[in-house]
Write an enzyme that holds these catalytic residues in place. Structure first.
Site, PDB file in Angstrom:
ATOM      1  N   PRO A 259     -14.097  94.325  21.044  1.00  0.00           N
ATOM      2  CA  PRO A 259     -12.631  93.493  21.418  1.00  0.00           C
ATOM      3  C   PRO A 259     -11.420  93.772  21.000  1.00  0.00           C
ATOM      4  O   PRO A 259     -10.861  94.452  20.151  1.00  0.00           O
ATOM      5  CB  PRO A 259     -12.966  92.239  20.122  1.00  0.00           C
ATOM      6  CG  PRO A 259     -13.502  92.698  18.621  1.00  0.00           C
ATOM      7  CD  PRO A 259     -14.636  94.078  19.780  1.00  0.00           C
ATOM      8  N   ARG A 297       1.216  93.803  33.256  1.00  0.00           N
ATOM      9  CA  ARG A 297       0.185  92.329  33.403  1.00  0.00           C
ATOM     10  C   ARG A 297       0.512  91.901  35.046  1.00  0.00           C
ATOM     11  O   ARG A 297       0.288  91.628  35.308  1.00  0.00           O
ATOM     12  CB  ARG A 297      -0.053  92.203  33.015  1.00  0.00           C
ATOM     13  CG  ARG A 297      -0.704  92.847  31.499  1.00  0.00           C
ATOM     14  CD  ARG A 297      -1.194  92.562  30.333  1.00  0.00           C
ATOM     15  NE  ARG A 297      -2.754  91.919  31.119  1.00  0.00           N
ATOM     16  CZ  ARG A 297      -3.218  90.655  31.697  1.00  0.00           C
ATOM     17  NH1 ARG A 297      -2.628  89.637  31.456  1.00  0.00           N
ATOM     18  NH2 ARG A 297      -4.265  90.745  31.624  1.00  0.00           N
ATOM     19  N   CYS A 326      15.101  97.649  39.283  1.00  0.00           N
ATOM     20  CA  CYS A 326      14.899  97.880  40.703  1.00  0.00           C
ATOM     21  C   CYS A 326      14.056  98.417  41.909  1.00  0.00           C
ATOM     22  O   CYS A 326      13.628  99.345  42.169  1.00  0.00           O
ATOM     23  CB  CYS A 326      15.670  99.396  41.161  1.00  0.00           C
ATOM     24  SG  CYS A 326      14.488 100.432  40.146  1.00  0.00           S
TER      25      CYS A 326
HETATM   26  N1  LLP Z   1     -13.921  98.986  25.271  1.00  0.00           N
HETATM   27  C1  LLP Z   1     -13.923 100.251  26.586  1.00  0.00           C
HETATM   28  C2  LLP Z   1     -15.374 101.266  26.344  1.00  0.00           C
HETATM   29  C3  LLP Z   1     -12.784  99.382  27.457  1.00  0.00           C
HETATM   30  O1  LLP Z   1     -12.860 100.066  28.269  1.00  0.00           O
HETATM   31  C4  LLP Z   1     -12.698  98.288  26.811  1.00  0.00           C
HETATM   32  C5  LLP Z   1     -11.185  97.706  27.828  1.00  0.00           C
HETATM   33  C6  LLP Z   1     -12.578  97.638  26.065  1.00  0.00           C
HETATM   34  C7  LLP Z   1     -13.875  97.915  24.636  1.00  0.00           C
HETATM   35  C8  LLP Z   1     -11.197  96.151  25.252  1.00  0.00           C
HETATM   36  O2  LLP Z   1     -11.267  95.047  26.457  1.00  0.00           O
HETATM   37  P1  LLP Z   1     -10.825  93.637  25.742  1.00  0.00           P
HETATM   38  O3  LLP Z   1     -11.860  92.918  25.000  1.00  0.00           O
HETATM   39  O4  LLP Z   1      -9.498  93.701  25.193  1.00  0.00           O
HETATM   40  O5  LLP Z   1     -11.152  92.816  27.264  1.00  0.00           O
HETATM   41  N2  LLP Z   1      -5.220  96.754  31.403  1.00  0.00           N
HETATM   42  C9  LLP Z   1      -5.875  95.273  31.221  1.00  0.00           C
HETATM   43  C10 LLP Z   1      -7.217  95.323  30.234  1.00  0.00           C
HETATM   44  C11 LLP Z   1      -7.730  96.839  30.160  1.00  0.00           C
HETATM   45  C12 LLP Z   1      -8.889  96.667  29.624  1.00  0.00           C
HETATM   46  C13 LLP Z   1      -9.136  98.066  29.783  1.00  0.00           C
HETATM   47  N3  LLP Z   1     -10.944  98.815  28.612  1.00  0.00           N
HETATM   48  C14 LLP Z   1      -5.151  94.173  30.943  1.00  0.00           C
HETATM   49  O6  LLP Z   1      -3.642  93.683  30.639  1.00  0.00           O
HETATM   50  O7  LLP Z   1      -5.648  92.960  31.903  1.00  0.00           O
END
Ligand code: LLP
Length: 400
Positions: A259, A297, A326
């Site tokens: 997570p 975001r 800008c």
């Molecule tokens: N494990 C892997 C292999 C991942 O690629 C990711 C996120 C996570 C875990 C963690 O995911 P989470 O629990 O945070 O959902 N920048 C984007 C989110 C990109 C997520 C990329 N991978 C945003 O701001 O929504």
């Protein structure tokens, strides 16, 4: 919270993280799997501040990393090497070498070419590489297309057939020990059923592998658990954990989850000051000192972040909150009702703890914001505000 006092003490824009909230979220997830062997590996990419990593390491967390830089951060913050996973579609030779020499828990592989590379490097170092393979289960995570990763059209992982082939190859290699299986179908998932569906597909593969005497010990369900930004349903961790446990019935494996957002997303806010108000014909803009380089975001995913106005609540009318950059895409919120703002009024952008600072940049030669942690009512600086000198420090022709 005395935001005015914090703004005076540290300046704005300012990222503020609640360390007590981070601890609660970690414990909630850890407890959801209680009674089973489990490892919560925090996804460093969501927020890689060393003080946050150390806080989680002290709680017993493992870490999911996508670059050797993230691995180094995790180890520096006190992570135990056997609780660190290195994932990602494109690892360089140097990264693979350093990871193998650091004796981390496993490298998570995403292609056959990568398996061959890791095998060759492990042989050269005379080491055995513990690996897992990321399976792309072709399941729709029903989230924003940019953060959806579990469909065949996405670059991530390998399909079930190719994964089985890779496991057999790995089993027959003297320098590879296949110990885990992995999937991650996307981020900000609020319909948990898609993660459960993927878990069932991958659990079936694990049974088949065990029958072939490939002893999978770690079942990594990735990250992706969504949080409330706006009007989303709160994800039931009970349903999440029970669904995964049901898929694993009869399999003796350690559950690993990764997570990011769930742990830090709602723990952080971005505090910003109003610079001016302006009107273009009838459209009202509130220009603040935070911008898309601080929080990308909204611009990148059209993401919604709640906004709280901390000034006087009079004369409310619709406006966009925009930054000084800008680009027309430089907005933090659109079409929201705010009171008439004065220069210096404070605005709080909520749920900014995940993918906020970690995706920030120096675009427009803007120094990145300071970060502070609040723990048991006490505030402390965990990353100082950047200065102009920091931004030009690597431009070698100008160094003396
Ligand atoms: N494990 C892997 C292999 C991942 O690629 C990711 C996120 C996570 C875990 C963690 O995911 P989470 O629990 O945070 O959902 N920048 C984007 C989110 C990109 C997520 C990329 N991978 C945003 O701001 O929504």
């Amino acid at each position: 919270m005395d935001y005015k006092g914090l703004a005076q003490k540290y300046g704005t824009p300012l990222y503020i993280y609640d360390f007590n909230h981070i601890k609660e979220r970690y414990n909630e997830l850890k407890n959801a799997f209680s009674g089973r062997k489990s490892l919560v590996c925090y996804a460093v990419k969501a927020n890689s501040n060393l003080s946050i990593l150390r806080h989680l390491a002290n709680l017993g967390a493992g870490f999911d990393c996508v670059s050797i830089g993230e691995v180094k951060r995790a180890l520096m913050a006190g992570a135990k090497p056997y609780q660190v996973i290195f994932s990602g579609v494109g690892k360089s030779d140097d990264e693979i070498k350093t990871a193998l020499n650091s004796n981390i828990l496993m490298l998570n592989l995403e292609s056959e070419a990568e398996l061959d590379r890791v095998c060759a490097i492990a042989k050269e170092l005379n080491k055995t590489a513990r690996i897992s393979i990321r399976i792309n289960p072709d399941v729709d995570a029903k989230t924003h297309p940019y953060i959806s990763t579990g469909l065949n059209e996405n670059k991530f992982g390998v399909d079930v057939m190719s994964a089985k082939k890779m496991y057999l190859k790995a089993k027959n290699s003297a320098h590879i020990e296949p110990v885990g299986v992995h999937f991650h179908i996307g981020s900000q998932i609020t319909e948990i059923s898609s993660i459960i569906e993927a878990a069932n597909i991958v659990a079936k593969v694990v049974s088949e592998l065990k029958a072939l005497e490939i002893d999978i010990k770690f079942f990594d369900v990735g990250g992706g658990v969504g949080i409330v930004y706006d009007d989303e349903q709160n994800v039931s961790l009970y349903d999440y954990a029970q669904g995964i446990l049901a898929a694993l019935k009869g399999l003796d494996v350690t559950i690993v989850c990764e997570p990011g957002r769930f742990i830090v997303g709602n723990a952080g806010v971005l505090l910003s000051s109003v610079l001016y108000e302006k009107f273009n014909k009838n459209r009202r803009f509130v220009v603040v000192d935070a911008a898309m380089n601080d929080l990308i975001r909204p611009s990148l995913y059209d993401a919604h972040h709640g906004v709280e106005f901390l000034g006087k609540n009079e004369q409310i009318s619709p406006c966009d909150i925009v930054g000084p950059i800008c680009e027309s895409g430089d907005f933090l919120a659109k079409n929201l009702n705010l009171p008439k703002c004065q220069s210096g009024d404070l605005i709080l952008i909520k749920s900014a703890g995940a993918y906020g600072f970690s995706m920030s940049s120096n675009y427009n030669t803007r120094p990145r914001a300071a970060e502070i942690g609040i723990e048991d009512g006490k505030d402390r600086l965990i990353r100082r505000r950047e200065k102009f000198e920091d931004l030009i420090a690597l431009e070698t022709e100008f160094l003396n």
